[in-house]
Design a protein around this motif. Structure first.
Motif, PDB file in Angstrom:
ATOM      1  N   UNK A  53       0.734  -1.000   0.095  1.00  7.73           N
ATOM      2  CA  UNK A  53       0.003   0.123   0.062  1.00  7.73           C
ATOM      3  C   UNK A  53       0.933   1.424   0.021  1.00  7.73           C
ATOM      4  N   UNK A  54       2.106   1.266   0.802  1.00  2.43           N
ATOM      5  CA  UNK A  54       2.862   2.412   0.764  1.00  2.43           C
ATOM      6  C   UNK A  54       3.707   2.506  -0.145  1.00  2.43           C
ATOM      7  N   UNK A  55       4.366   1.403  -0.837  1.00  5.06           N
ATOM      8  CA  UNK A  55       5.344   1.355  -2.119  1.00  5.06           C
ATOM      9  C   UNK A  55       4.693   0.343  -3.211  1.00  5.06           C
ATOM     10  N   UNK A  56       3.633   0.700  -3.814  1.00  2.00           N
ATOM     11  CA  UNK A  56       3.063  -0.140  -4.965  1.00  2.00           C
ATOM     12  C   UNK A  56       3.820  -0.272  -6.163  1.00  2.00           C
ATOM     13  N   UNK A  57       4.876   0.377  -6.352  1.00  3.43           N
ATOM     14  CA  UNK A  57       6.130  -0.006  -7.346  1.00  3.43           C
ATOM     15  C   UNK A  57       7.201  -0.938  -6.899  1.00  3.43           C
ATOM     16  N   UNK A  58       7.309  -1.310  -5.573  1.00  5.58           N
ATOM     17  CA  UNK A  58       8.222  -2.261  -5.102  1.00  5.58           C
ATOM     18  C   UNK A  58       8.044  -3.465  -5.371  1.00  5.58           C
ATOM     19  N   UNK A  59       8.674  -4.416  -6.008  1.00  8.77           N
ATOM     20  CA  UNK A  59       8.371  -5.665  -6.341  1.00  8.77           C
ATOM     21  C   UNK A  59       8.540  -6.508  -5.167  1.00  8.77           C
ATOM     22  N   UNK A  60       9.459  -6.327  -4.396  1.00 12.35           N
ATOM     23  CA  UNK A  60       9.728  -7.117  -3.317  1.00 12.35           C
ATOM     24  C   UNK A  60       8.380  -7.515  -2.270  1.00 12.35           C
ATOM     25  N   UNK A  61       7.760  -6.265  -2.110  1.00 12.91           N
ATOM     26  CA  UNK A  61       6.466  -6.657  -1.278  1.00 12.91           C
ATOM     27  C   UNK A  61       5.484  -7.299  -1.761  1.00 12.91           C
TER      28      UNK A  61
END
Length: 182
Positions: A94-102
């Protein structure tokens, strides 16, 4: 007179409001180098060390807040608190929608929980964000196999092997096509 709305109360109760997630770290050149290195690795042990370096890069979050969420989720997953892990990864994406590792880590927790249908879209999103994320590609293959989509799963594992020919999935999961030596 100020009247507290239910949304304002929830926002205040949830803790500090995070700023917008910064851009992802640029790891493309390092991943390129490591993928070249793993192609030339002379042993499974050497390839494993290179893979560990890739994990270090993938697990470098965009900022300290995102890193805390990632680390919290991974610690919870390691302790088999899968609901807590998924909640932490939910906050991270939700905070970093473009961060793949999440997405990749949330998919891993869902896979362990045997919720393969929930894991698959997260793996697809992780791969869309980082097309050479070998672990996410292999994870997609494993997930598809668990969903009974064997041929698609085999294809995904073969795609991961194109990047890293040393993946353990090669030995244990691939069916040799038409007598071809893998």
């Amino acid at each position: 007179m100020f009247v507290w709305s239910p949304i304002a109360i929830l926002l205040c109760a949830a803790g500090p409001v995070l700023a917008e997630c910064p851009p992802n770290p640029d790891i493309a050149a390092d991943i390129d180098r490591l993928l070249d290195d793993v192609q030339g690795a002379e042993s499974a042990n050497a390839a494993r060390q290179i893979s560990n370096e890739m994990w270090t890069l993938w697990a470098k979050a965009p900022d300290d807040d995102a890193q805390r969420m990632l680390d919290d989720g991974m610690a919870r997953r390691a302790a088999f608190d899968l609901d807590g892990a998924i909640a932490a990864f939910d906050r991270l994406v939700a905070y970093c929608p473009d961060y793949a590792e999440g997405y990749n880590q949330r998919a891993f927790a869902q896979f362990i929980r045997e919720d393969y249908a929930a894991a698959l879209p997260d793996l697809e999103r992780a791969i869309a964000l980082r097309p050479r994320h070998v672990a996410a590609i292999a994870g997609k293959g494993l997930t598809l196999i668990q969903l009974g989509r064997i041929r698609e799963g085999q294809d995904a594992i073969r795609a991961a092997l194109e990047f890293n020919p040393w993946l353990s999935e090669r030995q244990y999961l691939l069916i040799e096509p038409d007598g071809t030596d893998l």
